[in-house]
Design a protein around this motif. Sequence first.
Motif, PDB file in Angstrom:
ATOM      1  N   ALA A   1      -3.233   3.878  -2.011  1.00 46.10           N
ATOM      2  CA  ALA A   1      -2.501   3.476  -0.870  1.00 46.10           C
ATOM      3  C   ALA A   1      -2.154   2.088  -0.664  1.00 46.10           C
ATOM      4  CB  ALA A   1      -2.876   4.312   0.485  1.00 46.10           C
ATOM      5  N   ARG A   2      -3.263   1.275  -0.939  1.00 49.63           N
ATOM      6  CA  ARG A   2      -3.315  -0.168  -0.769  1.00 49.63           C
ATOM      7  C   ARG A   2      -2.319  -0.811  -2.136  1.00 49.63           C
ATOM      8  NH1 ARG A   2      -9.091   0.627   0.413  1.00 49.63           N
ATOM      9  NH2 ARG A   2      -9.417  -0.249   2.463  1.00 49.63           N
ATOM     10  N   LEU A   3      -2.255   0.009  -3.233  1.00 47.58           N
ATOM     11  CA  LEU A   3      -1.521  -0.544  -4.195  1.00 47.58           C
ATOM     12  C   LEU A   3      -0.278  -1.318  -3.981  1.00 47.58           C
ATOM     13  CD1 LEU A   3      -1.730  -1.175  -7.417  1.00 47.58           C
ATOM     14  CD2 LEU A   3      -1.016   1.047  -7.916  1.00 47.58           C
ATOM     15  N   PRO A   4       0.652  -0.390  -3.325  1.00 46.92           N
ATOM     16  CA  PRO A   4       1.943  -0.791  -2.936  1.00 46.92           C
ATOM     17  C   PRO A   4       1.947  -2.253  -2.209  1.00 46.92           C
ATOM     18  CG  PRO A   4       1.985   1.247  -2.527  1.00 46.92           C
ATOM     19  CD  PRO A   4       0.672   0.857  -2.521  1.00 46.92           C
ATOM     20  N   ILE A   5       0.955  -2.464  -1.268  1.00 45.12           N
ATOM     21  CA  ILE A   5       1.026  -3.589  -0.679  1.00 45.12           C
ATOM     22  C   ILE A   5       0.577  -4.733  -1.388  1.00 45.12           C
ATOM     23  CG2 ILE A   5      -0.388  -4.722   1.490  1.00 45.12           C
ATOM     24  CD1 ILE A   5      -0.684  -1.898   2.417  1.00 45.12           C
ATOM     25  N   TYR A   6      -0.561  -4.414  -2.363  1.00 47.10           N
ATOM     26  CA  TYR A   6      -0.777  -5.574  -3.098  1.00 47.10           C
ATOM     27  C   TYR A   6       0.270  -5.946  -3.994  1.00 47.10           C
ATOM     28  CZ  TYR A   6      -5.687  -4.210  -1.755  1.00 47.10           C
ATOM     29  OH  TYR A   6      -7.157  -4.016  -1.354  1.00 47.10           O
ATOM     30  N   THR A   7       0.791  -4.950  -4.695  1.00 43.15           N
ATOM     31  CA  THR A   7       1.616  -5.451  -5.821  1.00 43.15           C
ATOM     32  C   THR A   7       2.961  -6.123  -5.390  1.00 43.15           C
ATOM     33  OG1 THR A   7       2.609  -3.304  -5.606  1.00 43.15           O
ATOM     34  CG2 THR A   7       1.066  -3.741  -7.464  1.00 43.15           C
ATOM     35  N   ILE A   8       3.415  -5.796  -4.110  1.00 44.50           N
ATOM     36  CA  ILE A   8       4.542  -6.414  -3.393  1.00 44.50           C
ATOM     37  C   ILE A   8       4.375  -8.011  -2.662  1.00 44.50           C
ATOM     38  CG2 ILE A   8       4.476  -5.589  -1.015  1.00 44.50           C
ATOM     39  CD1 ILE A   8       7.569  -5.451  -1.313  1.00 44.50           C
ATOM     40  N   LEU A   9       3.280  -8.030  -2.478  1.00 43.46           N
ATOM     41  CA  LEU A   9       2.694  -9.481  -1.890  1.00 43.46           C
ATOM     42  C   LEU A   9       2.185 -10.460  -2.957  1.00 43.46           C
ATOM     43  CD1 LEU A   9       0.735  -8.344   1.394  1.00 43.46           C
ATOM     44  CD2 LEU A   9       3.200  -9.530   1.183  1.00 43.46           C
ATOM     45  N   ILE A  10       1.595  -9.747  -3.965  1.00 38.37           N
ATOM     46  CA  ILE A  10       1.303 -10.558  -5.287  1.00 38.37           C
ATOM     47  C   ILE A  10       2.503 -11.153  -6.047  1.00 38.37           C
ATOM     48  CG2 ILE A  10       0.099 -10.298  -7.436  1.00 38.37           C
ATOM     49  CD1 ILE A  10      -1.945  -8.636  -6.195  1.00 38.37           C
ATOM     50  N   ALA A  11       3.420 -10.218  -5.907  1.00 39.31           N
ATOM     51  CA  ALA A  11       4.720 -10.655  -6.606  1.00 39.31           C
ATOM     52  C   ALA A  11       5.381 -11.598  -6.006  1.00 39.31           C
ATOM     53  CB  ALA A  11       5.636  -9.332  -6.713  1.00 39.31           C
ATOM     54  N   LEU A  12       5.307 -11.861  -4.501  1.00 39.08           N
ATOM     55  CA  LEU A  12       5.795 -13.094  -3.817  1.00 39.08           C
ATOM     56  C   LEU A  12       5.153 -14.430  -3.981  1.00 39.08           C
ATOM     57  CD1 LEU A  12       6.212 -11.277  -0.565  1.00 39.08           C
ATOM     58  CD2 LEU A  12       8.159 -12.083  -2.063  1.00 39.08           C
ATOM     59  N   VAL A  13       3.866 -14.393  -4.127  1.00 36.41           N
ATOM     60  CA  VAL A  13       2.970 -15.563  -4.302  1.00 36.41           C
ATOM     61  C   VAL A  13       2.322 -16.033  -5.485  1.00 36.41           C
ATOM     62  CG1 VAL A  13       2.760 -15.673  -1.662  1.00 36.41           C
ATOM     63  CG2 VAL A  13       1.095 -14.749  -3.044  1.00 36.41           C
ATOM     64  N   VAL A  14       2.205 -14.902  -6.463  1.00 34.84           N
ATOM     65  CA  VAL A  14       1.485 -15.435  -7.703  1.00 34.84           C
ATOM     66  C   VAL A  14       2.484 -15.444  -8.809  1.00 34.84           C
ATOM     67  CG1 VAL A  14      -0.356 -14.597  -9.296  1.00 34.84           C
ATOM     68  CG2 VAL A  14      -0.460 -14.345  -6.858  1.00 34.84           C
ATOM     69  N   PRO A  15       2.763 -16.272  -9.649  1.00 34.30           N
ATOM     70  CA  PRO A  15       3.586 -16.368 -10.710  1.00 34.30           C
ATOM     71  C   PRO A  15       3.494 -15.392 -11.734  1.00 34.30           C
ATOM     72  CG  PRO A  15       2.153 -18.464 -10.737  1.00 34.30           C
ATOM     73  CD  PRO A  15       1.857 -17.591  -9.455  1.00 34.30           C
ATOM     74  N   SER A  16       4.404 -15.067 -12.445  1.00 30.31           N
ATOM     75  CA  SER A  16       4.321 -14.020 -13.526  1.00 30.31           C
ATOM     76  C   SER A  16       4.144 -14.814 -14.677  1.00 30.31           C
ATOM     77  CB  SER A  16       5.487 -13.078 -13.397  1.00 30.31           C
ATOM     78  OG  SER A  16       5.329 -12.068 -14.286  1.00 30.31           O
ATOM     79  N   GLN A  17       3.143 -15.342 -14.998  1.00 30.95           N
ATOM     80  CA  GLN A  17       2.737 -16.121 -16.065  1.00 30.95           C
ATOM     81  C   GLN A  17       1.528 -15.852 -16.938  1.00 30.95           C
ATOM     82  OE1 GLN A  17       2.968 -20.087 -14.156  1.00 30.95           O
ATOM     83  NE2 GLN A  17       1.003 -20.405 -15.225  1.00 30.95           N
ATOM     84  N   ARG A  18       1.554 -16.039 -18.227  1.00 30.11           N
ATOM     85  CA  ARG A  18       0.330 -15.711 -18.841  1.00 30.11           C
ATOM     86  C   ARG A  18      -0.872 -16.926 -18.995  1.00 30.11           C
ATOM     87  NH1 ARG A  18       0.963 -10.682 -20.614  1.00 30.11           N
ATOM     88  NH2 ARG A  18       2.777  -9.566 -21.152  1.00 30.11           N
ATOM     89  N   VAL A  19      -1.775 -16.256 -18.880  1.00 28.99           N
ATOM     90  CA  VAL A  19      -3.063 -17.302 -19.501  1.00 28.99           C
ATOM     91  C   VAL A  19      -3.687 -16.848 -20.852  1.00 28.99           C
ATOM     92  CG1 VAL A  19      -5.231 -17.854 -18.400  1.00 28.99           C
ATOM     93  CG2 VAL A  19      -3.429 -17.316 -16.843  1.00 28.99           C
ATOM     94  N   LEU A  20      -3.514 -17.854 -21.456  1.00 30.63           N
ATOM     95  CA  LEU A  20      -4.157 -17.729 -22.887  1.00 30.63           C
ATOM     96  C   LEU A  20      -3.194 -16.753 -23.764  1.00 30.63           C
ATOM     97  CD1 LEU A  20      -8.004 -17.124 -22.093  1.00 30.63           C
ATOM     98  CD2 LEU A  20      -6.892 -19.170 -22.787  1.00 30.63           C
ATOM     99  N   GLY A  21      -1.868 -16.659 -23.287  1.00 31.03           N
ATOM    100  CA  GLY A  21      -1.055 -15.833 -24.017  1.00 31.03           C
ATOM    101  C   GLY A  21      -1.238 -14.521 -23.913  1.00 31.03           C
TER     102      GLY A  21
END
Length: 705
Positions: A430-450
């Motif tokens: 039930a927390r997963l929807p909250i986590y994913t939508i807020l993470i998507a707002l402030v954490v860039p979708s970029q890769r580390v070490l490829g």
Amino acid sequence: MKSSPIIALVGNPNAGKSSLFNQLTGLRQKTGNFPGVTVDKKSGTWPIDSLTVATVVDLPGIYSIYPKSLDEQLVTDILANPSHPDYPDVTIVVVDAANLHRNLLLFTQVADLGVPVILALNMLDVAHQQLKEVNAVRLAMRLGVPVVRINARAGEGLEQLKKAVVSQIQSPTLSTNLFFDPAKEAAGLITDTKTQYQLDNNYLALQYVIQHDGFTFLNRQQRLDLDAIIDKHKFSEPTFQADETIARYKYIATVVEEVVVDKRPTGQPTWSQKLDKVLLHPIWGYAIFGFVLLLIFQAIFAWAQPFMDAIDTGVAWLNGQLKESLPAGPLTNLLTDGILAGIGGILVFIPQIAFLFLLVGLLEESGYMSRVMVIMDRIMRKFGLNGRSVVPLISGVACAVPAIMATRSIGTRRDRLITILVTPLMSCSARLPIYTILIALVVPSQRVLGVFNLQGLALMGLYLLGLISALMAAYILKLVLRTKERGFFIMELPTFKLPRWNHVALTVWESVRAFVWEAGRVILAISIVLWVLASYGPGNDMDQAETRIRQESTTLTSEDLENRVASERLESSYAGQFGHFIEPVIRPLGYDWKIGIALLSSFAAREVFVGTMSTIYSIGAGADDENVTIRERLRQEKNPATGGPMYTPALAWSLLIFYVFAMMCMSTLAATQRETKSWKWPAVQLVYMMTLAYVAAFATYQFMK
């Protein structure tokens, strides 16, 4: 033959009982409570022929009919009571052919209770891999009951099993002699008990004596009468049970020697044992588990994102189409801004929920999850938890309610209570929807070490924070709740197997359906109530606010003016005023009155937060924003005090940390009350978790702003 006979499945843990249940019942399953006790039962229907549909009841896995926990007590409580609603017409005892010596102990005990029994010889393929051959015909002759060869994983042998069940229902075949007759050692005790309760089975009478305190069908006076019989004959229960177990194993050894041919070279390990040397290693075991977790959370973001985007866009498009095609008015606004906006806020997360349960199901099916429980037991003990606490904590990743119910397998009261109190700290689905939508707002979708996605790493960090906080809370509770009881963790490791995709698919389907159905009903109700509260206000406050804004904002463009009007009307509504009422309390966390509304509504269920935010921002949006997704609405929201983005990293992380710790699920509190039989512990759970959530969110916001 009865039109609806009851078939009970009994067996050791990991013997394949649940696999057989799934094969027999398929999608015709349901869950509920056994009458008179708060223990979950799985039941389903099995069409035996055109006129007969059997009810299959999957009883908890046990090693012996002498129980060590609440769920184990249930098995004897049913099998010893013919008046019980779930008393079976036939009992199928599922045994692991590769571990026949151990599995036959339970079989002989169940058969001695006088219940019509069928022995389902499962995992013959595993026994064959271990160079063991079992002669089923000779085994049936030695035991005197039907023996059926099956492969529960592949669904083989079900027709033969069906024929055996029909035969036992029509003409019940009982073992002619008890495998262990207690009257030989306690004749007077057995005679007195049989006479008093009109029993004709010596072993059943023995169970009345030994388990009378646990049997729910005996009243207080009957228990006192049995105590008197025990005192009269100076009966020692522990000594008798030990003698019985030794005698049974001596008999079983002769049976196994006759029916099993073991061709294994002495001392040669199996391939599962070779893998366990690595997976259970005190260093590599944890490293591999951490890597597996990392892959799971990476996959949740990477694989689910295209499906989420499609659903999100589709809901926004449908919302816009409905507003264009339907006549303007309250009903259209209720449908689009209330119901559809709220439900859409949940549907968008179906892909992530599905992938989560898919990957966890693969780990369980393969046998790896049992290894996780073993290596985690080493950590659990340091924090005062019983090793069996691992099962509820891992289950808590899916949902805290069944996880709390799973604590019934924990023998000691203190360990069970501590596990109940800390399990909600594990991040549930039930927390997963909250986590994913807020993470998507402030954490860039970029890769580390490829390889690794930053968003996946952030998600894993939140889950690990929940686990660490659960362990720390358990350690503190261990110091507070002192007891001399000691807990033990015993788990048999199943052999590694290839996952059965049909069973994994069934697990995913049931989990997603339960998530959508349970959450959907709550969200639908709350969305309607919230729409009403946000669309109407006391007196003519909303109209006066609109008039004031139109008079003051003569220089705004038409689009900006409508957005400002919608925002002011929302702020003047019942919901807005209620949000302003609690805003002083949550302002130190960085939250405004809109977030306050969502926080309160999510007390019904955490996942309602996203649906509530979707409804609020849909109501507060202008006409040109009808096709904007919920994530875009959050991204576009402005802070009225600064004029900058409302959802800054400080605010988003404050919310994320708040929901890691917050006890915002009424169903979980109800489950705690039911399991502890007191409102004291749900109150303790609510207070300490909400206090922890507030303090942690406050510290996060003040540090990051």
